[in-house]
Scaffold this active site. Structure first.
Site, PDB file in Angstrom:
ATOM      1  N   LYS B  89       0.811  -1.223   0.000  1.00 56.03           N
ATOM      2  CA  LYS B  89       0.000   0.000   0.000  1.00 56.03           C
ATOM      3  C   LYS B  89       0.843   1.272   0.000  1.00 56.03           C
ATOM      4  CE  LYS B  89      -4.210  -1.762   0.157  1.00 56.03           C
ATOM      5  NZ  LYS B  89      -5.143  -1.597  -0.991  1.00 56.03           N
ATOM      6  N   GLU B 111      -9.613   6.091   3.323  1.00 52.67           N
ATOM      7  CA  GLU B 111     -10.386   4.998   3.906  1.00 52.67           C
ATOM      8  C   GLU B 111      -9.431   3.851   4.182  1.00 52.67           C
ATOM      9  OE1 GLU B 111      -9.844   5.208   0.749  1.00 52.67           O
ATOM     10  OE2 GLU B 111      -9.336   3.139   0.249  1.00 52.67           O
ATOM     11  N   SER B 377       1.517  -9.731  -0.763  1.00 49.45           N
ATOM     12  CA  SER B 377       1.254  -8.285  -0.740  1.00 49.45           C
ATOM     13  C   SER B 377       1.476  -7.646   0.619  1.00 49.45           C
ATOM     14  CB  SER B 377      -0.173  -8.013  -1.214  1.00 49.45           C
ATOM     15  OG  SER B 377      -1.092  -8.765  -0.458  1.00 49.45           O
TER      16      SER B 377
END
Lengths: 255, 396
Positions: B89, B111, B377
């Site tokens: 991210k 968010e 990830s």
């Protein structure tokens, strides 16, 4: 009555149109349709009915609550359309719906809405550049697809919105979501005056209009006013709905 | 073959379905992004931060014990879990925070579902001196407590969202509403390849570093490209970042959605397997919805996959047949979570464990000369409390 005839009639009386909003299915389908009739009896010139949606991103807490309650109580679009078709309220009716529940009605969505008595359609998540396909379906069905203008819209966008909208232009009165506010935005008359030269259509202000003085402040700038969250609060708390409508209607006289 | 995205559409999906109030901000963002992506100074600053702050490039690791255990194709892990903040991210958060600065925005909102994007955003905002508010569903606040504490430590305000499903979907709704009110001075740092144009293509571009590195690392280490590449899909940012640079190569690509309790039940998040076209959060895409177009609650053991929509480009890649989308249940993901910890000493995020679980199934059916790459990830520290509680529940 068409939207055009409604605006002509109110203008003829030296007033702007009062357009109350109710959420379909709140507190119940029948009770919400009763409110539509009571609004008309108390002086409303048209009524905007909001279709509940699970994800109402343009709405503040009050209308979110009403939508959520309606869905929790099992609101179904088809049941609502059958009920309103059977009752055929006398007021000109405007449907406020997010795009997804509208798309879910299928390829003949606009014909179904016309059959239920709706004359105009407001879709808050459908900006001008995405509006052509729905607009192409609405027009032959006799439904005005109303586009929204915002305080942040560029002059060029306002011109495109003014040209592509049908019935009226919905002028969003605040930079924000729907919801009652103690003070009206002092910038609202200025926003209406910016939109006015972009279109020959009537201008209807909405979002944040929650007291009669808010309506009075725009009566010489707009052709109509939508009152939403304040009325939903009144329904929620058992206030006198008809008296509230009358007090708003008295504020619609043009100075 | 590459989806044309000039107009903000990927085939029939995408677009910009937003309240008019946001139109100006999206137009400004599009212009600023199109300038920044070809501005050498911006790209140099981004690359410097990715290398020296995030810790790129991340390793491509041969999971030998996992391969032996599986008894099939060789399994490699793209170690996005080794990034600063523990997930992919940060690649996007740093890029968009730099862009917000370029736009002159004074504040950031975001968010988060699992909290990984919230932590990445809070981190990028601390680094660049931007005030930050993160919207997070109450359910997720409860099940991802460590990430809430990290965000607060980093100086962000975490705003619990108690409306609707109280998970990622409603955190996005709340962030969109806040953005409508604060649009003039605030950038909404969207965390996945969802939302109105230009977010899906901008986030994809910022995450494509994953696939570019993987491609180069395979050629360096193996002298060839992999046969199969697997990534988990919630909104789909790690998957699109991995897949996009590989679309023109002869590589099988599989996105793995969360099957929750099973796709035959009502409790799953397998949007591309079970959903229908519709419009949510600013884009036309595939959604879990009822016949009235009401969005349905998704379920997954992993907060990051618990989303009833999917990035519009994934919907298009599915329709084109370029990427295959499969699903993995909560139980299968948990088993893979534990297996990877025991065999490789790597605790994956529950999201990534879905990709690992599918890769194990696929690898076992392939001969040993084949190569499977899994995008790992994120790391699973955030999930420990939740997984341990589930273990206790299962034993009691």
């Amino acid at each position: 009555m068409s939207m055009r005839a409604m605006f002509e009639a109110t203008r003829g009386r030296g007033e702007i149109a009062l357009i109350p909003y109710v959420t379909a299915g709140y507190p119940s389908i029948e009770a919400s349709l009763d409110l539509v009739d009571r609004a008309a009896e108390a002086g409303a010139d048209a009524v905007e009915i909001g279709l509940p949606f699970s994800d109402p991103v343009a709405d503040g807490p009050t209308i979110q609550f009403a939508s959520h309650q309606a869905l929790e109580r099992g609101f179904r679009t088809r049941v609502f359309l059958d009920a309103i078709t059977a009752r055929r309220p006398a007021s000109p009716l405007i449907l406020m719906t997010y795009l997804n529940p509208l798309l879910a009605l299928g390829p003949s969505a606009c014909a179904k809405l016309a059959a239920a008595g709706f004359r105009a359609l407001v879709v808050p998540d459908l900006p001008e550049e995405e509006a052509a396909s729905i607009g192409g379906e609405a027009e032959p069905a006799g439904i005005d697809l109303v586009l929204l203008a915002a305080p942040t819209s560029s002059p060029e966008r306002l011109r495109r919105i003014g040209a592509a909208s049908r019935g009226f232009v919905y002028v969003v009165g605040v930079v924000g979501t729907t919801g009652a506010r103690r003070e009206a935005d002092p910038a609202l008359p200025g926003i209406l005056d910016r939109v006015r030269p972009t279109t020959a259509l009537p201008l209807v202000a909405g979002f944040g209009l929650s007291e009669p003085p808010h309506i009075r402040a725009i009566a010489s700038h707009a052709d109509g006013a939508i009152v939403g969250s304040r009325l939903v609060e009144a329904i929620r708390h058992g206030e006198d709905f008809s008296a509230l409508i009358r007090s708003f209607k008295q504020a619609t006289r043009r100075p | 073959m590459l989806p044309a995205d000039r107009s903000g559409y990927f085939g029939a999906y995408g677009g910009r379905f937003i309240p008019e109030t946001l139109s100006l901000a999206l137009a400004e963002l599009e212009t600023a992004y199109d300038e920044a992506r070809v501005d050498p100074a911006f790209q140099a600053r981004l690359e410097d931060l990715l290398r020296n702050y995030v810790g790129r490039r991340t390793p491509l690791y041969f999971a030998e014990r996992l391969t032996v255990h599986t008894g099939g194709a060789r399994i490699y892990l793209k170690r996005e879990d080794l990034n600063h903040t523990g997930a992919h991210k940060i690649n996007n958060a740093i890029g968009q925070a730099l862009l917000a600065k370029r736009l002159g925005k004074a504040r950031i909102i975001a968010e988060t579902g699992a909290g990984q994007h919230g932590v990445a955003t809070a981190t990028a905002c601390a680094l660049l001196g931007l005030p930050c508010r993160v919207f997070m569903g109450e359910v997720d606040v409860a099940r991802q407590r460590p990430n809430v504490q990290r965000m607060e430590l980093l100086g962000a305000s975490v705003i619990p969202v108690d409306s609707g499903t109280r998970t990622l979907k409603d955190a996005i709704n709340a962030a969109l509403r806040q953005w409508v009110s604060d649009v003039r001075d605030t950038h909404y740092l969207v965390g996945s390849v969802v939302g109105p144009d230009p977010f899906p293509r901008m986030v994809r571009d910022l995450q494509s570093v994953i696939g570019r590195e993987t491609r180069a690392q395979c050629l360096e280490a193996l002298g060839r490209l992999p046969d199969l590449v697997v990534a988990c899909v919630g909104g789909g940012s790690n998957a699109i970042g991995m897949f996009h640079p590989l679309l023109d190569d002869p590589i099988a690509l599989v996105g793995v959605e969360a099957a929750g309790h099973g796709i035959e039940t009502a409790r799953h998040a397998a949007t591309l397997t079970r959903g229908r076209p519709g419009v949510l959060h600013g884009a036309r895409t595939i959604l879990l919805q009822d016949e009235d177009g009401q969005i349905q609650e998704a379920h997954s053991i992993s907060a990051g996959l618990d989303y009833p929509g999917v990035g519009p480009e994934h919907a298009h890649l599915r329709d084109m047949g370029r990427v295959r989308y499969e699903s993995i249940t909560d139980a299968e993901a948990l088993a893979a979570f534990r297996l990877l910890a025991r065999l490789e000493g790597i605790v994956p995020a529950l999201e990534s464990a879905h990709a690992v679980a599918f890769a194990l199934q696929a690898a076992s059916a392939l001969p040993p000369d084949r190569v499977v790459v899994v995008n790992l990830s994120g790391r699973g520290d955030k999930d420990l409390d939740h997984v341990i509680a589930l273990g206790a529940e299962a034993r009691s």
